[in-house]
Design an enzyme around this catalytic site. Structure first.
Site, PDB file in Angstrom:
ATOM      1  N   GLU A 276      -3.739 -11.715  -5.760  1.00 41.77           N
ATOM      2  CA  GLU A 276      -4.984 -11.233  -5.185  1.00 41.77           C
ATOM      3  C   GLU A 276      -5.236 -11.943  -3.871  1.00 41.77           C
ATOM      4  O   GLU A 276      -4.759 -13.060  -3.643  1.00 41.77           O
ATOM      5  CB  GLU A 276      -6.147 -11.482  -6.151  1.00 41.77           C
ATOM      6  CG  GLU A 276      -6.333 -12.945  -6.509  1.00 41.77           C
ATOM      7  CD  GLU A 276      -7.349 -13.143  -7.622  1.00 41.77           C
ATOM      8  OE1 GLU A 276      -8.065 -12.174  -7.937  1.00 41.77           O
ATOM      9  OE2 GLU A 276      -7.429 -14.256  -8.151  1.00 41.77           O
ATOM     10  N   VAL A 277      -5.990 -11.266  -3.002  1.00 39.85           N
ATOM     11  CA  VAL A 277      -6.386 -11.843  -1.719  1.00 39.85           C
ATOM     12  C   VAL A 277      -7.898 -11.997  -1.726  1.00 39.85           C
ATOM     13  O   VAL A 277      -8.631 -11.066  -2.074  1.00 39.85           O
ATOM     14  CB  VAL A 277      -5.937 -10.961  -0.543  1.00 39.85           C
ATOM     15  CG1 VAL A 277      -6.422 -11.553   0.774  1.00 39.85           C
ATOM     16  CG2 VAL A 277      -4.424 -10.829  -0.521  1.00 39.85           C
TER      17      VAL A 277
ATOM     18  N   ASP B  29      10.163  -4.472   2.352  1.00 40.77           N
ATOM     19  CA  ASP B  29       9.083  -3.701   1.731  1.00 40.77           C
ATOM     20  C   ASP B  29       8.173  -3.082   2.789  1.00 40.77           C
ATOM     21  O   ASP B  29       6.941  -3.096   2.660  1.00 40.77           O
ATOM     22  CB  ASP B  29       8.270  -4.580   0.780  1.00 40.77           C
ATOM     23  CG  ASP B  29       7.493  -3.753  -0.251  1.00 40.77           C
ATOM     24  OD1 ASP B  29       7.825  -2.562  -0.425  1.00 40.77           O
ATOM     25  OD2 ASP B  29       6.558  -4.292  -0.854  1.00 40.77           O
TER      26      ASP B  29
END
Length: 453
Positions: free
Chosen positions: A116-117, A235
């Site tokens: 998570e950020v 990615d």
């Protein structure tokens, strides 16, 4: 044991506190074993995560050197992550703020499958920052923590305007690693494309779309820079491209980054994941395991799991897939299941953009399909070459991968050389007197004046 006694030594000398010590112990567990010749070199290497703690303890005992003067450079979390919580800063900071209030949590920003950020306030420098961390339920898995630390280190090494700067690496008292970085206000390219294709009409010649193309060219330059530093992203996709409100264009989420030519272990493959943003669409999720990357955007060799044979052209493929999404509003390789998507990728089965959207300019389609060639050697040799073709298109210049018809060249010539065109039109306007005829050449076609014979 030796490690415990040295840890107590650090606490007794107020170099670290008990909370910080537990974080530092975990950090050095992920370091490599290397013993410099002097205690100062050893201490510096330890603080950088480059030496085992037991080796440093031995050197300290033999040299009777105090470590109080050596700064601890890792910021450390000091609490659970909820709004109002605080994060530890530098232990020996000269700031008026204490070590317990360096970072104060403001809110959650993005959630992913593994991480998570968070948005936080840096009280020492009075600025907003982003804190990225692994979720606690995965923090006990040392390999995942190692992959996360590698991500932070590689991102920190890539100092470039197109890559988010990293401010520091740390770990919470309960063993959750994190790193602090610049917080960018804006949206992802994925969100921008959803808005663009969600509108009643789409114009690929509009200023709005040309601005997105310019941003995409910037992404190509950023990826070329990372390749010049020996690092593959692996990615690249619209959701991993951030568009700042003030014209910043940033490539984010280097969680799958790989050093070019470095053999990859099986454990690393199992750790890789995009930490944000997350999606429930099987065509968008970054996959864990032997096949790593985002289905629909990864190259055939990546879909086959040939990680050790990936080259910059593998990232070029993902750039082509991103451009395809910009032109067609969807990834190039889709399927009802993950296996279908991967098989279509490996086979190179895709629909040309113009068959999905007839207004796609032919030069852009040619650029896109060049990057998406199934054979690496047939793709652009570099992200730079692709960027240059995008720039040429935006400047209304010829691109290297599309042979222009003569009508396009004449149109460009008439627009750029208006003086010559005016002179040519005057010559064409010659009127033959006395019923005589005049023949003039124009664009390779011959026309005979009235009264010819």
């Amino acid at each position: 044991g030796e490690t415990d006694s040295f840890g107590n030594y650090l606490v007794a000398n107020e170099t670290v506190n008990h909370r910080s010590l537990s974080a530092l112990l975990t950090i050095v567990e992920h370091s490599i074993s290397r013993a410099p010749e002097t205690i100062h070199q050893a201490a510096t290497a330890w603080l950088r995560g480059e030496i085992e703690l037991t080796s440093l303890a031995s050197l300290s005992a033999n040299n009777n050197v105090s470590l109080e003067t050596i700064p601890v450079t890792f910021p450390l979390i000091s609490g659970s992550v909820t709004p109002g919580d605080t994060f530890v800063g530098s232990e020996n900071s000269n700031s008026n703020h204490s070590e317990h209030d360096r970072f104060q949590i403001v809110s959650e920003h993005r959630q992913g499958g593994l991480g998570e950020v968070l948005v936080a306030h840096d009280t020492q420098l009075n600025r907003q920052v982003a804190l990225k961390r692994i979720k606690e339920k995965f923090a006990s898995k040392s390999q995942m923590c190692n992959r996360f630390i590698v991500e932070a280190e590689l991102t920190g090494r890539l100092e470039h305007p197109g890559i988010v700067p990293v401010y520091g690496l740390g770990q919470s008292e309960n063993g959750v690693p994190f790193y602090a970085m610049k917080f960018v206000q804006g949206q992802s390219l994925g969100d921008a494309l959803k808005s663009f294709y969600g509108a009643p009409t789409q114009d690929l010649n509009s200023i709005e779309f040309r601005k997105l193309l310019r941003r995409f060219a910037t992404v190509c330059y950023t990826i070329h820079f990372s390749h010049s530093r020996g690092i593959l992203h692996r990615d690249i996709k619209p959701d991993n491209i951030m568009l700042g409100d003030f014209d910043e264009t940033l490539v984010v989420d280097w969680g799958l980054a790989k050093v070019i030519g470095k053999k990859e272990t099986g454990s690393t493959r199992k750790l890789s994941s995009s930490l944000y943003p997350a999606s429930k669409n099987p065509n968008d999720n970054t996959q864990l395991g032997q096949v790593i990357g985002s289905p629909g955007y990864m190259s055939g060799e990546q879909a086959l799991g040939w990680h050790d044979s990936l080259t910059p052209q593998s990232d070029v493929f993902s750039l082509g897939a991103t451009l395809y999404s910009m032109l067609a509003g969807q990834p190039p390789f889709r399927g009802d299941t993950l296996d279908d998507s991967l098989q279509n990728t490996i086979a190179g089965t895709l629909t040309p953009p113009r068959q999905l959207n007839a207004q796609v300019p032919k030069p852009l389609e040619a650029i896109c399909l060049k990057a998406l060639k199934n054979t690496k050697s047939k793709r652009y040799p570099s992200a730079l070459a692709m960027a240059e073709d995008i720039e040429s298109y935006l400047a209304d210049e010829p691109v290297s991968v599309w042979e222009e018809p003569i009508s396009v060249r004449v149109r460009r010539w008439t627009r750029y050389d208006k003086t010559a065109v005016s002179a040519g039109l005057s010559a064409v306007g010659v009127v033959a007197g006395g019923g005589g005829g005049a023949c003039v050449g124009w664009g390779g076609a011959w026309a005979r004046g009235c009264g010819g014979g």
